[in-house]
Motif scaffolding. Structure first.
Motif, PDB file in Angstrom:
ATOM      1  N   ASN A 120       0.146  -6.075   0.626  1.00 12.59           N
ATOM      2  CA  ASN A 120      -0.127  -7.302  -0.136  1.00 12.59           C
ATOM      3  C   ASN A 120      -1.399  -7.191  -0.984  1.00 12.59           C
ATOM      4  OD1 ASN A 120       2.101  -8.805   1.089  1.00 12.59           O
ATOM      5  ND2 ASN A 120       0.843  -8.831   2.938  1.00 12.59           N
ATOM      6  N   SER A 121      -1.602  -6.018  -1.587  1.00 14.38           N
ATOM      7  CA  SER A 121      -2.847  -5.804  -2.336  1.00 14.38           C
ATOM      8  C   SER A 121      -2.651  -5.481  -3.809  1.00 14.38           C
ATOM      9  CB  SER A 121      -3.648  -4.656  -1.701  1.00 14.38           C
ATOM     10  OG  SER A 121      -2.965  -3.418  -1.851  1.00 14.38           O
ATOM     11  N   ILE A 122      -1.439  -5.061  -4.213  1.00 10.90           N
ATOM     12  CA  ILE A 122      -1.222  -4.556  -5.561  1.00 10.90           C
ATOM     13  C   ILE A 122      -0.560  -5.626  -6.429  1.00 10.90           C
ATOM     14  CG2 ILE A 122      -0.190  -2.713  -6.937  1.00 10.90           C
ATOM     15  CD1 ILE A 122      -0.082  -1.003  -4.415  1.00 10.90           C
ATOM     16  N   ASP A 123      -1.068  -5.806  -7.643  1.00 11.26           N
ATOM     17  CA  ASP A 123      -0.507  -6.794  -8.564  1.00 11.26           C
ATOM     18  C   ASP A 123       0.727  -6.288  -9.300  1.00 11.26           C
ATOM     19  OD1 ASP A 123      -2.662  -9.052  -8.619  1.00 11.26           O
ATOM     20  OD2 ASP A 123      -3.803  -7.190  -8.811  1.00 11.26           O
ATOM     21  N   ILE A 124       0.715  -5.003  -9.685  1.00  7.36           N
ATOM     22  CA  ILE A 124       1.840  -4.409 -10.419  1.00  7.36           C
ATOM     23  C   ILE A 124       2.120  -3.012  -9.861  1.00  7.36           C
ATOM     24  CG2 ILE A 124       2.714  -3.612 -12.650  1.00  7.36           C
ATOM     25  CD1 ILE A 124       0.875  -5.614 -14.013  1.00  7.36           C
ATOM     26  N   VAL A 125       3.371  -2.761  -9.520  1.00  6.43           N
ATOM     27  CA  VAL A 125       3.842  -1.417  -9.152  1.00  6.43           C
ATOM     28  C   VAL A 125       4.906  -1.009 -10.164  1.00  6.43           C
ATOM     29  CG1 VAL A 125       5.032  -0.004  -7.451  1.00  6.43           C
ATOM     30  CG2 VAL A 125       3.373  -1.711  -6.690  1.00  6.43           C
ATOM     31  N   HIS A 126       4.717   0.149 -10.780  1.00 10.79           N
ATOM     32  CA  HIS A 126       5.699   0.657 -11.749  1.00 10.79           C
ATOM     33  C   HIS A 126       6.369   1.881 -11.135  1.00 10.79           C
ATOM     34  CE1 HIS A 126       6.526   3.059 -15.651  1.00 10.79           C
ATOM     35  NE2 HIS A 126       7.565   2.300 -15.365  1.00 10.79           N
ATOM     36  N   ILE A 127       7.677   1.781 -10.883  1.00  8.12           N
ATOM     37  CA  ILE A 127       8.440   2.871 -10.271  1.00  8.12           C
ATOM     38  C   ILE A 127       9.157   3.661 -11.366  1.00  8.12           C
ATOM     39  CG2 ILE A 127      10.362   3.437  -8.741  1.00  8.12           C
ATOM     40  CD1 ILE A 127       9.647   1.049  -7.044  1.00  8.12           C
ATOM     41  N   ASP A 128       8.771   4.929 -11.520  1.00  7.77           N
ATOM     42  CA  ASP A 128       9.360   5.768 -12.569  1.00  7.77           C
ATOM     43  C   ASP A 128       9.347   7.229 -12.131  1.00  7.77           C
ATOM     44  OD1 ASP A 128      10.592   6.345 -14.948  1.00  7.77           O
ATOM     45  OD2 ASP A 128       8.783   6.215 -16.178  1.00  7.77           O
ATOM     46  N   GLY A 129       9.744   7.464 -10.883  1.00  7.67           N
ATOM     47  CA  GLY A 129       9.787   8.824 -10.367  1.00  7.67           C
ATOM     48  C   GLY A 129      11.187   9.397 -10.458  1.00  7.67           C
ATOM     49  N   LEU A 130      11.613  10.101  -9.422  1.00  3.95           N
ATOM     50  CA  LEU A 130      12.971  10.628  -9.384  1.00  3.95           C
ATOM     51  C   LEU A 130      13.945   9.449  -9.413  1.00  3.95           C
ATOM     52  CD1 LEU A 130      14.758  13.168  -9.069  1.00  3.95           C
ATOM     53  CD2 LEU A 130      14.597  12.835  -6.585  1.00  3.95           C
ATOM     54  N   HIS A 131      15.008   9.561 -10.214  1.00  9.19           N
ATOM     55  CA  HIS A 131      15.828   8.394 -10.521  1.00  9.19           C
ATOM     56  C   HIS A 131      17.160   8.349  -9.775  1.00  9.19           C
ATOM     57  CE1 HIS A 131      13.006   8.526 -13.921  1.00  9.19           C
ATOM     58  NE2 HIS A 131      13.150   7.215 -13.921  1.00  9.19           N
ATOM     59  N   THR A 132      17.302   9.083  -8.695  1.00 13.71           N
ATOM     60  CA  THR A 132      18.511   8.961  -7.884  1.00 13.71           C
ATOM     61  C   THR A 132      18.467   7.639  -7.113  1.00 13.71           C
ATOM     62  OG1 THR A 132      17.539  10.032  -5.947  1.00 13.71           O
ATOM     63  CG2 THR A 132      18.622  11.462  -7.574  1.00 13.71           C
ATOM     64  N   TYR A 133      19.630   7.198  -6.657  1.00 15.75           N
ATOM     65  CA  TYR A 133      19.696   5.955  -5.886  1.00 15.75           C
ATOM     66  C   TYR A 133      18.827   6.053  -4.635  1.00 15.75           C
ATOM     67  CZ  TYR A 133      21.505   2.238  -2.926  1.00 15.75           C
ATOM     68  OH  TYR A 133      21.601   1.137  -2.098  1.00 15.75           O
ATOM     69  N   ASP A 134      18.948   7.157  -3.906  1.00 12.50           N
ATOM     70  CA  ASP A 134      18.189   7.301  -2.663  1.00 12.50           C
ATOM     71  C   ASP A 134      16.687   7.311  -2.915  1.00 12.50           C
ATOM     72  OD1 ASP A 134      20.505   7.375  -1.182  1.00 12.50           O
ATOM     73  OD2 ASP A 134      20.585   9.574  -1.071  1.00 12.50           O
ATOM     74  N   ALA A 135      16.266   7.964  -4.000  1.00 10.80           N
ATOM     75  CA  ALA A 135      14.833   8.073  -4.284  1.00 10.80           C
ATOM     76  C   ALA A 135      14.236   6.719  -4.645  1.00 10.80           C
ATOM     77  CB  ALA A 135      14.590   9.073  -5.408  1.00 10.80           C
ATOM     78  N   VAL A 136      14.899   5.977  -5.531  1.00  2.74           N
ATOM     79  CA  VAL A 136      14.343   4.687  -5.941  1.00  2.74           C
ATOM     80  C   VAL A 136      14.422   3.675  -4.800  1.00  2.74           C
ATOM     81  CG1 VAL A 136      16.455   3.699  -6.932  1.00  2.74           C
ATOM     82  CG2 VAL A 136      14.238   3.019  -7.833  1.00  2.74           C
ATOM     83  N   SER A 137      15.453   3.785  -3.968  1.00  2.00           N
ATOM     84  CA  SER A 137      15.562   2.927  -2.796  1.00  2.00           C
ATOM     85  C   SER A 137      14.403   3.178  -1.835  1.00  2.00           C
ATOM     86  CB  SER A 137      16.899   3.172  -2.088  1.00  2.00           C
ATOM     87  OG  SER A 137      16.990   2.427  -0.902  1.00  2.00           O
ATOM     88  N   PHE A 140      11.125   1.792  -3.308  1.00  2.00           N
ATOM     89  CA  PHE A 140      11.060   0.336  -3.141  1.00  2.00           C
ATOM     90  C   PHE A 140      10.710  -0.025  -1.695  1.00  2.00           C
ATOM     91  CE2 PHE A 140      13.126  -3.630  -1.878  1.00  2.00           C
ATOM     92  CZ  PHE A 140      12.541  -4.522  -2.773  1.00  2.00           C
ATOM     93  N   LYS A 141      11.385   0.593  -0.749  1.00  2.00           N
ATOM     94  CA  LYS A 141      11.149   0.282   0.667  1.00  2.00           C
ATOM     95  C   LYS A 141       9.692   0.548   1.045  1.00  2.00           C
ATOM     96  CE  LYS A 141      12.218   3.186   3.896  1.00  2.00           C
ATOM     97  NZ  LYS A 141      12.961   4.095   4.812  1.00  2.00           N
ATOM     98  N   ASN A 142       9.123   1.636   0.520  1.00  2.00           N
ATOM     99  CA  ASN A 142       7.756   2.014   0.875  1.00  2.00           C
ATOM    100  C   ASN A 142       6.703   1.142   0.198  1.00  2.00           C
ATOM    101  OD1 ASN A 142       8.631   4.092   2.531  1.00  2.00           O
ATOM    102  ND2 ASN A 142       8.439   5.666   0.943  1.00  2.00           N
ATOM    103  N   TRP A 143       6.948   0.760  -1.061  1.00  2.00           N
ATOM    104  CA  TRP A 143       5.894   0.138  -1.855  1.00  2.00           C
ATOM    105  C   TRP A 143       6.002  -1.376  -1.990  1.00  2.00           C
ATOM    106  CZ3 TRP A 143       1.526   2.529  -3.383  1.00  2.00           C
ATOM    107  CH2 TRP A 143       1.490   3.915  -3.205  1.00  2.00           C
ATOM    108  N   TYR A 144       7.168  -1.936  -1.693  1.00  2.00           N
ATOM    109  CA  TYR A 144       7.292  -3.397  -1.782  1.00  2.00           C
ATOM    110  C   TYR A 144       6.306  -4.114  -0.853  1.00  2.00           C
ATOM    111  CZ  TYR A 144       9.507  -7.997  -2.149  1.00  2.00           C
ATOM    112  OH  TYR A 144       9.747  -9.339  -2.366  1.00  2.00           O
ATOM    113  N   PRO A 145       6.083  -3.631   0.361  1.00  2.00           N
ATOM    114  CA  PRO A 145       5.089  -4.301   1.217  1.00  2.00           C
ATOM    115  C   PRO A 145       3.665  -4.248   0.653  1.00  2.00           C
ATOM    116  CG  PRO A 145       6.538  -2.922   2.541  1.00  2.00           C
ATOM    117  CD  PRO A 145       6.802  -2.579   1.101  1.00  2.00           C
TER     118      PRO A 145
END
Length: 251
Positions: A120-137, A140-145
């Motif tokens: 609960n500390s980050i204002d903006i997270v930009h996800i633009d790494g490996l673009h497979t379904y498993d990678a982006v999933s 999200f799971k790691n960084w959403y918290p």
């Protein structure tokens, strides 16, 4: 829609020349920073730096008290291909020369960087790494918290449906979740925007900027107009920066 003339069209004049599929979203990225006024931003996947430089330039131009972190191995992966150390050196040098007060590069895997940030500390997270379904999933799971309530998470490449790109499929699942607010730009390679909800009865709620109020409006026309606006803004940005600089002569 009332008149909306954001800073990207009024005075943004970037001097970084980078060929990237993120070019279509540069005006929006610049305006998002001004609208949210973040204190902490984390980008997952930076490569040559176009999106990261855009965020940092807006932080500097608007004199914001914000720290921007870029997390990347700068070694490449199966979608971007492998690249030499010169890419990292170029990003690091540009940040050192232009954004020394607000930018930090974390050369590591995304999961290795998790321990650097509290929940609960980050204002903006930009996800633009490996673009497979498993990678982006997994991202999200790691960084959403780590995202603040009311914080914004960006997903690049939501419109790409070739090879094993799977961001679009994961994004469709997020859009079906009634617990979060989402907005998507369809032009270019696509960009998804998700806002983490505030807890019920929270005292953290605040008045939205004009940009956020349009993105998360219940009015479909407002959303459609905003998408059309940034299509034109992207074209304007590309044309403007293809033009050679004209030296002014004094008489």
């Amino acid at each position: 829609m009332p008149i909306y003339l954001p800073p990207s069209l009024r005075y943004f004049d970037k001097n970084f020349k980078i060929i990237s599929s993120w070019m279509d979203h540069v005006p929006f990225g610049y305006d998002l920073i001004e609208a949210i006024k973040p204190n902490l931003l984390v980008e997952l996947g930076t490569h040559a730096g176009l999106s990261f430089f855009t965020f940092c330039q807006s932080v500097v131009d608007h004199d914001l008290d914000c720290v921007c972190y870029a997390v990347d191995t700068w070694e490449g992966e199966e979608h971007s291909g492998k690249y030499e150390n010169e890419v990292y050196d170029s990003v690091a040098n540009y940040c050192r020369e232009n954004f020394s007060g607000c930018s930090y590069l974390l050369r590591m895997l995304f999961e290795q960087a998790l321990g650097h940030f509290q929940d609960n500390s980050i204002d903006i997270v930009h996800i633009d790494g490996l673009h497979t379904y498993d990678a982006v999933s997994e991202d999200f799971k790691n960084w959403y918290p780590k995202l603040k309530p009311g914080g914004i998470m960006l997903f690049h490449d939501t419109a790409v449906r070739r090879d094993d790109f799977g961001v679009w499929r994961f994004w469709n699942e997020l859009e079906a979740n009634e617990g979060v607010e989402t907005f998507q730009f369809y032009h270019g390679y696509g960009l998804g925007v998700l806002r983490k909800p505030f807890p019920e009865n929270s005292n953290l709620l605040q008045k939205d900027s004009m940009l956020l109020s349009y993105m998360f409006s219940d009015d479909t026309k407002d959303k459609s107009d905003l998408r059309a606006f940034y299509v034109h803004a992207a074209r304007h940005n590309v044309v403007k920066h293809r033009q050679p600089k004209v030296l002014k002569q004094t008489i």
